[in-house]
Design a protein around this motif. Structure first.
Motif, short mmCIF file in Angstrom:
data_model
loop_
_atom_site.label_atom_id
_atom_site.label_comp_id
_atom_site.label_asym_id
_atom_site.label_seq_id
_atom_site.Cartn_x
_atom_site.Cartn_y
_atom_site.Cartn_z
N LEU A 40 0.83 -1.21 0.00
CA LEU A 40 0.00 0.00 0.00
C LEU A 40 0.86 1.26 0.00
O LEU A 40 0.57 2.23 -0.71
CB LEU A 40 -0.93 0.00 1.21
N VAL A 41 1.96 1.24 0.79
CA VAL A 41 2.88 2.39 0.79
C VAL A 41 3.49 2.57 -0.60
O VAL A 41 3.53 3.68 -1.14
CB VAL A 41 3.98 2.18 1.85
N PHE A 42 3.97 1.47 -1.17
CA PHE A 42 4.60 1.54 -2.50
C PHE A 42 3.60 2.03 -3.54
O PHE A 42 3.93 2.89 -4.37
CB PHE A 42 5.13 0.15 -2.87
N THR A 43 2.39 1.52 -3.52
CA THR A 43 1.36 1.93 -4.48
C THR A 43 1.04 3.40 -4.35
O THR A 43 0.89 4.12 -5.35
CB THR A 43 0.09 1.09 -4.29
N SER A 44 0.96 3.89 -3.11
CA SER A 44 0.64 5.31 -2.90
C SER A 44 1.73 6.20 -3.48
O SER A 44 1.45 7.26 -4.04
CB SER A 44 0.45 5.59 -1.41
N ILE A 45 2.99 5.76 -3.37
CA ILE A 45 4.11 6.54 -3.91
C ILE A 45 4.05 6.55 -5.44
O ILE A 45 4.12 7.61 -6.07
CB ILE A 45 5.45 5.96 -3.42
N LEU B 203 -1.54 8.36 1.68
CA LEU B 203 -1.95 7.19 2.42
C LEU B 203 -3.27 7.49 3.14
O LEU B 203 -3.49 8.62 3.60
CB LEU B 203 -0.87 6.80 3.43
N PRO B 204 -4.16 6.51 3.24
CA PRO B 204 -5.51 6.78 3.77
C PRO B 204 -5.52 7.13 5.26
O PRO B 204 -4.86 6.50 6.07
CB PRO B 204 -6.25 5.46 3.49
N LYS B 205 -6.30 8.14 5.59
CA LYS B 205 -6.57 8.48 6.98
C LYS B 205 -7.89 7.85 7.41
O LYS B 205 -8.75 7.58 6.59
CB LYS B 205 -6.66 10.00 7.15
N SER B 206 -8.03 7.63 8.70
CA SER B 206 -9.30 7.12 9.22
C SER B 206 -10.35 8.23 9.22
O SER B 206 -10.05 9.35 9.65
CB SER B 206 -9.14 6.55 10.62
N PRO B 207 -11.57 7.95 8.77
CA PRO B 207 -12.62 8.98 8.83
C PRO B 207 -13.12 9.21 10.25
O PRO B 207 -13.83 10.16 10.52
CB PRO B 207 -13.73 8.38 7.94
N PHE B 208 -12.72 8.31 11.16
CA PHE B 208 -13.23 8.40 12.54
C PHE B 208 -12.18 8.82 13.54
O PHE B 208 -12.47 9.47 14.54
CB PHE B 208 -13.80 7.05 12.98
N LEU B 209 -10.91 8.41 13.30
CA LEU B 209 -9.85 8.65 14.26
C LEU B 209 -8.85 9.67 13.70
O LEU B 209 -8.67 9.78 12.50
CB LEU B 209 -9.12 7.35 14.57
#
Length: 478
Positions: A459-464, A470-476
């Motif tokens: 996921l880190v590699f794909t985001s780069i 990188l995704p943030k939590s919508p709740f936290l």
């Protein structure tokens, strides 16, 4: 821990504020090393015996049955006009639409480490060696899902790479390796011209010197010649950045994880409790004492066991939490099979392939103790940098990276925030800087992130590669 040591350590934040800024390419002093290496390049295009057609790998022995959607290549590229130094490579195209995907050159660090053995067959390649050491299994988290992946055994003396001129070993080091790596890239692109105009990323595990120094030379070369090797960024996994800051951060990490005795902590506090003391010979000796003994635990993952073959392999190899601790011997067994070496087009001869050539460490005569000046130049050249760290690694821990980054005098862009796999699954933290440097931690990962956290690593590699946050939590938050 005594408060004095923590005060001294935190005081280095002030020193980092007065560190030298990134130097422009016109600053001849800052770029003197790159200038010297540029002068050593000589003729870029070297006569080769290999070709793309000859290097095509029909299939690797033991490869999972069924159609493989991507092409594989393996062979040699000569990096000097005499053809004495030859670097071995393994290349896998992206699983889908390779023409639209970038090229990623993957390095493994430590002067003797094989990027083919560790990178391709144990980490982020499309196949891993199975627990028998005789066959392969598919890697569902392969990085060739999003990029064309090139694995090169560098420097010569690693894996199948070699030199027929023994005098080459007398001068090998960071600088000579950087020149050879540039020559490899120039000549590999001649063999695969479809990637000449595409995006290029340099990435590696514990390979900050190899990756950053090649990037620096590419930037200088482009500026000097008007060429356009399209370097889009560098990606450093758990790198060693600065020897002194590595030692400081390693001590804090070990102390914070209950690995050091109170006696050792007090001794460091006594001998290293002034701003100038950390670079003293006395403090350095004490810091060496603070390094845990080998095999007391897994240096690359504080919560994993060290490999205890053969019983360890048979009892826990299938446990995903400890899957790759003992994988090196399995990979060695597989790669040394004659039919595997034939499929890889290994030059004829009696090859006893090793995943790590310990002898090469002693022959590496020149190595920089800090890549901070190199990183400054890479940033000055407009090249983005991503650094990621598994937070269980004690060899090059998160704390060492944090201390080293202070030396770069970076300006905060996006404050430290948590990133998530699911809305409630914290996967790590991210810090972004104005200078196009991003620092990412990966929770629950060790020195090789993908060993225990392959999904998070991908996921880190794909985001780069895809230019996404990188995704943030919508709740936290945080």
């Amino acid at each position: 821990m005594a408060y004095t040591t923590f005060f001294i350590l935190s005081s280095f934040l002030f020193l980092s504020m007065i560190a030298a800024p990134a130097a422009s390419i016109s600053d001849e002093n800052a770029w003197s090393t790159a200038e010297s290496l540029y002068q050593q390049l000589g003729k870029q295009v070297i006569a080769q015996t290999g070709s793309k057609e000859k290097d095509l790998v029909a299939a690797l022995p033991g490869q999972p049955a069924g159609n493989v959607s991507f092409a594989q290549y393996a062979g040699y590229v000569a990096v000097d006009p005499a053809g004495s130094r030859n670097l071995f490579y393994y290349f896998v195209e992206a699983a889908t639409d390779p023409e639209s995907k970038p090229l990623v050159w993957w390095f493994d660090g430590g002067a003797g480490t094989s990027a083919f053995g560790f990178g391709a067959l144990q980490a982020n390649g499309p196949f891993h060696v199975d627990q028998s050491g005789e066959s392969l299994v598919s890697n569902p988290y392969s990085w060739n899902k999003v990029a064309n992946m090139l694995y090169v055994e560098t420097p010569f003396g690693v894996g199948f790479s070699y030199s027929t001129n023994q005098s080459d070993f007398a001068t090998m080091g960071d600088n000579s390796t950087t020149v050879d790596n540039f020559q490899f890239l120039a000549n590999w692109l001649e063999r695969f011209p479809e990637y000449k105009s595409g995006d290029l990323y340099l990435a590696g595990q514990n390979a900050g010197n190899f990756v950053s120094q090649l990037a620096e030379l590419i930037i200088f070369y482009n500026n000097k010649t008007g060429s356009s090797i399209n370097l889009k960024g560098i990606i450093l996994g758990n790198p060693s950045i600065d020897d002194l800051e590595d030692a400081r951060g390693r001590f804090i990490f070990h102390a914070g994880h209950g690995i050091l005795s109170d006696h050792i902590i007090r001794l460091v506090d006594k001998k290293c409790n002034c701003l100038g003391c950390w670079n003293s010979s006395t403090c350095k000796r004490v810091l060496e004492l603070s390094r845990p003994k080998a095999f007391s635990y897994n240096l690359k993952d504080v919560y994993d066991l060290p490999c205890q073959e053969p019983a360890y392999v048979s009892s826990v190899y299938n446990d995903p939490m400890t899957m790759y601790t003992c994988a090196k011997s399995l990979t060695t067994n597989y790669v040394n099979k004659p039919e595997v070496q034939t499929a890889l087009h290994v030059n004829k001869g009696a090859w006893n392939w090793e995943a790590f050539n310990m002898d090469l460490e002693g022959k590496f005569n020149q190595s920089y103790k800090s890549i901070v000046p190199t990183l400054r130049n890479v940033m000055a050249g407009g090249c983005p940098i991503w650094i990621y760290s598994g937070d269980l690694d004690s060899r090059n821990p998160v704390t060492s990276t944090m201390y080293s980054l202070r030396l770069l005098r970076l300006k905060e862009k996006t404050p430290w925030y948590g990133w998530y796999i699911t809305p409630f699954e914290l996967a790590g933290y991210v810090m972004e800087y104005e200078e196009k440097l991003t620092f990412i931690t990966i929770r629950g990962a060790g020195h090789s992130v993908v060993d225990k956290q392959p999904e998070r690593g991908l996921l880190v590699f794909t985001s780069i590669i895809q230019g996404q946050n990188l995704p943030k939590s919508p709740f936290l938050h945080y």
